[in-house]
Design a protein around this motif. Structure first.
Motif, mmCIF file in Angstrom:
data_model
loop_
_atom_site.group_PDB
_atom_site.id
_atom_site.type_symbol
_atom_site.label_atom_id
_atom_site.label_comp_id
_atom_site.label_asym_id
_atom_site.label_seq_id
_atom_site.Cartn_x
_atom_site.Cartn_y
_atom_site.Cartn_z
ATOM 1 N N HIS A 43 7.199 -12.255 7.646
ATOM 2 C CA HIS A 43 6.427 -11.044 7.358
ATOM 3 C C HIS A 43 5.272 -10.844 8.334
ATOM 4 C CE1 HIS A 43 8.077 -10.322 3.259
ATOM 5 N NE2 HIS A 43 8.229 -11.634 3.250
ATOM 6 N N ALA A 44 4.996 -9.582 8.632
ATOM 7 C CA ALA A 44 3.731 -9.253 9.287
ATOM 8 C C ALA A 44 2.671 -9.385 8.194
ATOM 9 C CB ALA A 44 3.765 -7.838 9.842
ATOM 10 N N SER A 51 7.104 -6.964 11.142
ATOM 11 C CA SER A 51 7.615 -8.232 10.622
ATOM 12 C C SER A 51 8.674 -8.779 11.572
ATOM 13 C CB SER A 51 8.224 -8.023 9.236
ATOM 14 O OG SER A 51 7.236 -7.680 8.302
ATOM 15 N N PRO A 58 6.153 -5.636 5.868
ATOM 16 C CA PRO A 58 4.791 -6.062 6.216
ATOM 17 C C PRO A 58 3.942 -6.175 4.941
ATOM 18 C CG PRO A 58 5.495 -4.242 7.602
ATOM 19 C CD PRO A 58 6.512 -4.379 6.517
ATOM 20 N N ARG A 60 0.943 -5.425 4.455
ATOM 21 C CA ARG A 60 0.058 -4.279 4.235
ATOM 22 C C ARG A 60 0.757 -3.166 3.455
ATOM 23 N NH1 ARG A 60 1.493 -4.581 9.388
ATOM 24 N NH2 ARG A 60 2.698 -2.868 10.258
#
Length: 108
Positions: A43-44, A51, A58, A60
């Motif tokens: 994951h980002a 990601s 992600p 966020r």
């Protein structure tokens, strides 16, 4: 002598009773460290970037995709679904609180 020993032990008892994140004063920083260690390989986990894994959203965007309270419960019970090859992750209540705090901070 007994009274002195009791006073000597009190600071240690208080230190061990505090949540793990209280030591550095930041729940969000603790959550960030947890997701960097456990989730960033797919994951980002920051405010920007993609990601690494194409099926891993992600962090966020998680609060936009799921009710955040449900995510906290899932962390504590053990997330075993997500992207197809996501490993199971079980967080302690303190860890789940820290991770959710960090995810919420990404939307500020």
């Amino acid at each position: 002598m007994k009274r002195r020993t009791a006073f000597t032990l009190v600071p240690f008892a208080v230190a061990f009773a505090l949540p793990a994140w209280a030591g550095d004063g930041s729940l969000i920083a603790y959550g960030k460290r947890l997701v960097e260690a456990n989730c960033a390989r797919c994951h980002a986990v920051s405010r920007t970037g993609a990601s690494i894994h194409p099926d891993a959203p992600p962090f966020r965007t998680l609060r936009l995709r799921y009710p955040i309270e449900d995510l906290q419960e899932a962390l504590a019970e053990g997330i075993s679904t997500g992207h197809p090859d996501m490993p199971e992750f079980v967080a302690t209540p303190d860890q789940a609180e820290a991770i959710i705090g960090y995810i919420k901070s990404l939307g500020r």
